[in-house]
Design a protein around this motif. Structure first.
Motif, PDB file in Angstrom:
ATOM      1  N   ASP A 198      -1.080 -11.423   9.607  1.00 18.26           N
ATOM      2  CA  ASP A 198      -1.776 -10.760   8.499  1.00 18.26           C
ATOM      3  C   ASP A 198      -2.198  -9.360   8.897  1.00 18.26           C
ATOM      4  OD1 ASP A 198      -2.090 -12.726   6.229  1.00 18.26           O
ATOM      5  OD2 ASP A 198      -2.900 -13.929   7.845  1.00 18.26           O
ATOM      6  N   ASP A 199      -2.752  -9.229  10.098  1.00 25.21           N
ATOM      7  CA  ASP A 199      -3.179  -7.915  10.586  1.00 25.21           C
ATOM      8  C   ASP A 199      -1.990  -6.975  10.737  1.00 25.21           C
ATOM      9  OD1 ASP A 199      -5.784  -8.815  10.680  1.00 25.21           O
ATOM     10  OD2 ASP A 199      -5.748  -9.249  12.834  1.00 25.21           O
ATOM     11  N   GLY A 209      -1.600   0.307   8.791  1.00 22.65           N
ATOM     12  CA  GLY A 209      -1.325   1.523   8.042  1.00 22.65           C
ATOM     13  C   GLY A 209      -0.207   2.366   8.598  1.00 22.65           C
ATOM     14  N   LEU A 269       0.793  -6.977   9.070  1.00 20.24           N
ATOM     15  CA  LEU A 269       1.313  -6.580   7.756  1.00 20.24           C
ATOM     16  C   LEU A 269       0.366  -5.645   7.019  1.00 20.24           C
ATOM     17  CD1 LEU A 269       2.868  -9.942   6.483  1.00 20.24           C
ATOM     18  CD2 LEU A 269       3.960  -8.087   7.763  1.00 20.24           C
ATOM     19  N   ARG A 270      -0.917  -5.681   7.359  1.00 24.62           N
ATOM     20  CA  ARG A 270      -1.895  -4.792   6.712  1.00 24.62           C
ATOM     21  C   ARG A 270      -2.002  -3.441   7.402  1.00 24.62           C
ATOM     22  NH1 ARG A 270      -5.332  -9.571   6.092  1.00 24.62           N
ATOM     23  NH2 ARG A 270      -6.278  -9.031   8.104  1.00 24.62           N
ATOM     24  N   ASN A 327       2.121   3.244   3.406  1.00 21.85           N
ATOM     25  CA  ASN A 327       3.232   2.942   4.296  1.00 21.85           C
ATOM     26  C   ASN A 327       4.556   2.936   3.542  1.00 21.85           C
ATOM     27  OD1 ASN A 327       3.056   0.566   2.896  1.00 21.85           O
ATOM     28  ND2 ASN A 327       3.113  -0.767   4.696  1.00 21.85           N
ATOM     29  N   SER A 365       0.829  -1.201   0.000  1.00 21.89           N
ATOM     30  CA  SER A 365       0.000   0.000   0.000  1.00 21.89           C
ATOM     31  C   SER A 365       0.859   1.244   0.000  1.00 21.89           C
ATOM     32  CB  SER A 365      -0.903  -0.014   1.248  1.00 21.89           C
ATOM     33  OG  SER A 365      -1.547   1.218   1.386  1.00 21.89           O
ATOM     34  N   THR A 393       1.241  -1.614  13.499  1.00 26.50           N
ATOM     35  CA  THR A 393       1.908  -2.924  13.468  1.00 26.50           C
ATOM     36  C   THR A 393       2.398  -3.287  14.859  1.00 26.50           C
ATOM     37  OG1 THR A 393       2.605  -2.700  11.160  1.00 26.50           O
ATOM     38  CG2 THR A 393       3.860  -4.214  12.536  1.00 26.50           C
TER      39      THR A 393
END
Length: 357
Positions: A201-202, A207, A204-205, A5, A2, A212
């Protein structure tokens, strides 16, 4: 990845604008140069003599690192304290284990974000090169796609039975209570849970680096400083791409160093003090007449300024023994000894765009 980041290389290499209350002023030619009191969040803190030692130590320690990389003969520093005792590098990424992580773990193998994160976190849980090499020699390159708790546990348990040391002594990895009798087994269960439950997963996603960190902070047995360190390690890889100027968490050693640099009035504003150090670094190197070229042009980031507080806490135990910290420690435990790989050519995350001569 994305766009939210990502960041441009020049954001971390160009000098920042001095903040309004930087603690720096150009003196008259005949005036002694001293740091002024600094106002942070409406609170005035007065730098101690250790404050200037912070910048002098950074310049001397970086020159030592550069001399090693160039293959120069010892002594690499004329500072007797640096000659005698062991200090980490100014830049966390330049330390031996971080170098191995970046070169041999994060950027070696497939670059699917989840697989990169699996390798990084598996390595960092033990933080020991020999443990990683044991696993890879027995099982091949570790991968979440083929992870088998029993196989990994068998390799580590066999090594443990031979009295093989599995963990680094750099920091304590608490034992998560996940039903296994051995610490290494519980950590494999923790890794299994973090990936199978979608926690990574959360992470790495997220923002931002702070988001993180918050996800990792929620893992069993992960304290604040450990979660921050793991976030930084993931951010070295291709799995994340945040600026290291986004977020910082001071560790216990850094809190000691901050106290020695600014006294008890620094309590509660340690994060802002670290930010202040990163923002005003050029001014203070200039004020003290110090040569500091950074890491091949890369300025000190928040994690590096945090790390330097930890190291100056140790340095001040010898250089300024009467100035108290928080822990009350008065000795430096580790003596310096040259390492066999101290002159290897460094390797940094390619996304940083660092050109090594």
């Amino acid at each position: 990845m994305s766009a939210k980041n990502s960041f441009a290389v020049d954001e971390v290499t160009r000098p920042p604008r001095p903040p309004a209350e930087s603690g720096f002023r150009r003196p008259a030619a005949d005036e002694a140069i001293r740091p002024d009191p600094i106002t942070i969040l409406g609170r005035q803190v007065v730098p101690t003599e250790v404050f200037d030692t912070y910048w002098r130590f950074a310049a001397r320690r970086q020159l030592t690192y550069e001399a090693k990389v160039l293959g120069k003969n010892e002594p690499w520093s004329d500072d007797p304290i640096i000659q005698k005792f062991r200090f980490t590098n100014c830049y966390r990424v330049a330390d031996r284990v971080s170098q191995y992580l970046v070169k041999e773990v994060a950027y070696r193998g497939q670059q699917d974000p989840l697989e990169v994160a699996f390798r990084v976190l598996l390595f960092k849980i033990f933080n020991r090169v020999s443990t990683w090499e044991l696993l890879t020699s027995e099982l091949g390159t570790p991968a979440w796609e083929t992870f088998d708790f029993e196989a990994y546990n068998r390799v580590l348990s066999s090594a443990f039975a031979r009295s093989t040391r599995l963990y680094s002594a750099a920091y304590v990895m608490p034992n998560p209570a996940l039903g296994e009798s051995r610490k290494h087994s519980n950590h494999l269960r923790l890794l299994e849970y973090a990936f199978s439950a979608g926690v990574i997963d959360d992470a790495l996603r997220a923002g931002s680096m702070k988001e993180t960190y918050a996800v990792l902070r929620g893992l069993p047995s992960f304290g604040a400083f450990l979660a921050y360190q793991f976030t930084i390690d993931l951010n070295y890889s291709t799995a994340l791409n945040f600026s290291e100027m986004d977020f910082v968490v001071p560790g216990p050693g850094a809190l000691d160093g901050i106290r020695k640099c600014f006294g008890p009035d620094s309590a509660g504003i340690e994060v802002e003090i670290i930010q202040h150090m990163a923002e005003t670094q050029d001014l203070h190197f200039e004020r003290l007449g110090l040569s500091f070229n950074g890491l091949y042009g890369r300025r000190l980031q928040l994690v590096d300024c945090q790390n330097l507080f930890c190291e100056v806490d140790k340095y001040a135990r010898v250089a300024h023994p009467t100035i108290p910290g928080i822990s009350g420690r008065s000795r430096i435990k580790q003596r310096y000894s040259p390492s066999a790989d101290s002159q290897h050519k460094p390797f940094f995350p390619p996304k940083w765009g660092i050109a090594i001569p």
